[in-house]
Design an enzyme around this catalytic site. Structure first.
Site, PDB file in Angstrom:
ATOM      1  N   SER A 556       6.858  -8.497 -24.419  1.00 18.33           N
ATOM      2  CA  SER A 556       6.368  -7.314 -25.132  1.00 18.33           C
ATOM      3  C   SER A 556       6.574  -7.510 -26.623  1.00 18.33           C
ATOM      4  O   SER A 556       7.485  -8.241 -27.044  1.00 18.33           O
ATOM      5  CB  SER A 556       7.116  -6.068 -24.668  1.00 18.33           C
ATOM      6  OG  SER A 556       6.831  -4.953 -25.489  1.00 18.33           O
ATOM      7  N   TYR A 569      14.758  -0.963 -22.720  1.00 22.85           N
ATOM      8  CA  TYR A 569      13.516  -1.712 -22.544  1.00 22.85           C
ATOM      9  C   TYR A 569      13.414  -2.836 -23.572  1.00 22.85           C
ATOM     10  O   TYR A 569      13.128  -3.994 -23.235  1.00 22.85           O
ATOM     11  CB  TYR A 569      12.323  -0.768 -22.663  1.00 22.85           C
ATOM     12  CG  TYR A 569      10.975  -1.429 -22.473  1.00 22.85           C
ATOM     13  CD1 TYR A 569      10.503  -1.691 -21.192  1.00 22.85           C
ATOM     14  CD2 TYR A 569      10.184  -1.787 -23.558  1.00 22.85           C
ATOM     15  CE1 TYR A 569       9.265  -2.293 -20.999  1.00 22.85           C
ATOM     16  CE2 TYR A 569       8.944  -2.388 -23.379  1.00 22.85           C
ATOM     17  CZ  TYR A 569       8.499  -2.639 -22.093  1.00 22.85           C
ATOM     18  OH  TYR A 569       7.275  -3.234 -21.907  1.00 22.85           O
TER      19      TYR A 569
END
Length: 679
Positions: A556, A569
């Site tokens: 990501s 995250y």
């Protein structure tokens, strides 16, 4: 009349092709003769409709037929230059075609056109080939059928065989067909129904004779207890462990996809004392050995041998197989022979475990296995009534390295970029994972879709294609045993593993003070630990195969960008990003490349966003959830929303071959987020 004739032909073909013991996949051909209107003269013209080259009876449609003018076909014997030049007659068939379109005429067209019967079937039934390959097949044919079926000695398929069968038909008006030595059967009839009845009569009569003679005999010899089948679970576990090794060996010359078969008939054959003798003789029907090679590789160790010893012995036998195959080629090749295509086995037999078969794609590998099962049935039948005696090795070579076969191979379309590759995608039931699985399959890969929801994984796989293309499995990537099972599923379904996409993930958007230990552990277990477990299991398979591979992490932009309310995250994505670097360094010597992709805000179709992450992120940024994708797009340099297929395209770019020297790289797929630039 032509429409009815063609429809009857197709229906008959589909019925005959539906039973693999009647004829094998893509084997045999059927035909019908009838009248149609010539669009040029307006008058009637007599035509032959015959299954074309490369088609399959079971799925035959009108497009798979070649339509030829009978007057021109029947004139061809007048220009036939003789058996030494009979291959030239294949080109002559093109000058007999009626109109454009349809399939290319096959080598067997002469058989159908020259036999003066309205309907003709040429088939490769197990029972028929058993008689055809019996040492005393000619005498047995007379004993079994009397005057109704005539023996024709072995002759390579072609124009002369067509002339031979036509002569038999003229000389034996009471006959319904022939047994072709070493090959199969041909039958004919005045109507489509009669032709089909005659084909089935030959097959069923031969099978009844075999059954009556077999009694309680053991055509494969007494069972060797140590070579008997392992228990089902133990057998499948052993097969999963051996599959990557065997596939790597079978891919020495070119990458292959595998298929595993442990049916009762295979296991019985492998346990018998006559295995070595019969396997060495190889198959006989041309369609069989073209796909299974002149003979299989046979492991000569019992089923309970230690795994490491079995693997060592397989490698020794493979080296010997390659030497033997080269010697076979050199014994029979001449100045006009095509180059040797490859010396690896197409069939590998492991007693107590089963059969591994190989091909350029899954369908080819599966069909090769099906053909060898046909061959086992043929050996069983021939040994029950006589002694199995296939055509000579020299004749097998003439067909395997036939110029016409070489020309057929040259006409095949170029393989797709990922042909022969086997991929495992985690989190594959939706979003990025689903799009990636679809793209990899579209580019030629076989794909295992793994997802926490097994039902959704199976449904997604079914939509991508049949089991020759994709399968779905349930897998919780946090569970070591579940990951191992998913990798084993790839090995059992396709032979091994070449490409892994670590995509499974989730996110919980909370500020630091609201993030619980459970939140932290869940995200790290799924993405950091899960990626580690999948990569470790996959790397073990790739190393055993010895043909390299690709591991791709869907990380990501948050692995670099410090976004708000995102500590768990972002931290786990950073963990994944560094796994890429660490594994690239460690696995490079094995030819395994490890790369990452950093998407941003893939909202549409995302399981993560639909599961509550989208609502949380929309709340953080102060926008309606339905506008979150557009919000993410506006903050990028390109001003475009990132979609799942954009990430899938990056996976393809990394793994399709053009970036073969690239490893340890992270590719941003974020439409340009300056704060996440690599630096």
């Amino acid at each position: 009349m032509s429409h009815a004739t063609v429809q009857e032909l197709l229906e008959r073909s589909n019925r005959l092709g539906a039973d693999p013991t009647t004829t094998n996949y893509a084997g045999g051909n059927t035909s019908a003769k009838g009248s149609a209107t010539d669009p040029v003269t307006g008058g009637p013209v007599e035509l032959l409709w015959v299954k074309g080259s490369g088609g399959d009876l079971g799925t035959l449609t009108e497009r798979g037929l070649a339509a030829l003018r009978l007057d021109r076909l029947r004139a061809l014997p007048g220009v036939y230059p003789g058996v030494e030049r009979e291959d030239e007659m294949v080109a002559a068939f093109d000058f007999c075609l009626h109109g454009r379109g349809g399939a290319a005429p096959s080598i067997d067209t002469a058989m159908h056109g020259l036999v003066d019967a309205p309907h003709v079937d040429h088939l490769h039934p197990d029972a028929g080939i058993a008689v055809a390959t019996a040492a005393d097949g000619e005498a047995l044919t007379a004993e079994i059928f009397g005057e109704r079926v005539v023996w024709v000695p072995w002759r390579r398929p072609g124009f002369q065989l067509g002339l031979d069968i036509a002569a038999v038909h003229r000389a034996h008006p009471r006959a319904i067909g022939v047994v072709l030595g070493g090959h199969g059967i041909t039958a004919w009839g005045a109507t489509s129904q009669e032709c089909e009845r005659n084909s089935l009569e030959i097959i069923r009569t031969a099978q009844a004779f075999i059954d009556a003679r077999a009694g309680g005999a053991e055509p494969f010899g007494p069972v060797r207890p140590r070579f008997a089948a392992l228990a089902p679970d133990e057998r499948r576990a052993r097969a999963a462990a051996l599959a990557p090794v065997v596939r790597g060996l079978a891919s020495t010359d070119r990458r292959q996809v595998g298929h595993f078969t442990d049916s009762e008939v295979v296991l019985e054959f492998l346990a018998g004392e006559e295995l070595a003798r019969l396997a060495e003789l190889g198959t006989s029907c041309p369609d069989h050995f073209l796909r299974t090679k002149v003979r299989p590789l046979v492991l000569d160790l019992p089923a309970d041998a230690p795994l490491d010893r079995t693997i060592t012995r397989l490698r020794e036998l493979h080296a010997a197989y390659r030497e033997d195959y080269r010697a076979y080629y050199e014994r029979h090749a001449d100045a006009d022979s095509p180059p040797m295509r490859g010396a690896d086995p197409a069939i590998v037999l492991v007693p107590g475990v089963g059969m591994f078969s190989f091909g350029a794609n899954k369908q080819t590998a599966r069909v090769a296995g099906e053909f060898y099962v046909n061959a086992i049935n043929v050996m069983r039948g021939a040994e029950a009534i006589s002694t199995y005696a296939p055509i000579p090795e020299s004749e097998k070579f003439r067909i395997e390295y036939w110029a016409l076969e070489e020309a057929k191979l040259a006409r095949m379309p170029a393989p797709r970029p990922l042909a022969g590759r086997i991929a495992l995608v985690t989190g594959a039931a939706s979003g990025i994972g689903r799009a990636t699985a679809e793209r990899l399959a579209a580019e030629g890969a076989c794909v295992v879709l793994a997802d926490l929801d097994a039902g959704k994984a199976a449904a997604a796989a079914a939509e991508i294609g049949g089991t020759d293309v994709a399968i779905g499995v349930g897998a919780d990537v946090r569970d070591e045993d579940a990951v191992r099972a998913a990798v084993d599923a790839a090995a059992l379904a396709f032979g091994g593993l070449d490409l892994v996409v670590n995509n499974a993930g989730l996110s919980i958007s909370k500020p630091l003070l609201e993030t619980t230990v459970a939140d932290w552990d869940l995200q790290h277990d799924v993405m950091a630990k899960g990626s580690f477990l999948v990569s470790r299991a996959a790397a073990g398979v790739m190393i055993e195969q010895g043909i390299g591979g690709d591991v791709v992490y869907i990380s990501s932009k948050n692995s670099l960008f410090a976004g708000p309310n995102n500590v768990a995250y972002g931290a786990t994505k950073a963990d994944q990003a560094h796994q890429v670097r660490l594994l690239a360094a460690e696995l490079g010597p094995h030819g395994i490349r490890v790369n990452g992709i950093n998407p941003d805000g893939v909202v549409r179709g995302s399981g993560i966003f639909a599961g509550g992450w989208g609502a949380k992120r929309a709340e953080v940024y102060g926008v309606p959830e339905e506008e979150l994708g557009a919000y993410y797009a506006k903050r990028t340099l390109l001003g475009r929303e990132v979609l799942p297929e954009h990430v899938a395209a990056a996976v393809f770019a990394l793994t399709a071959g053009e970036l073969a020297q690239t490893t340890g790289l992270h590719i941003p797929v974020d439409s340009g987020v300056a704060a996440a630039f690599l630096r």
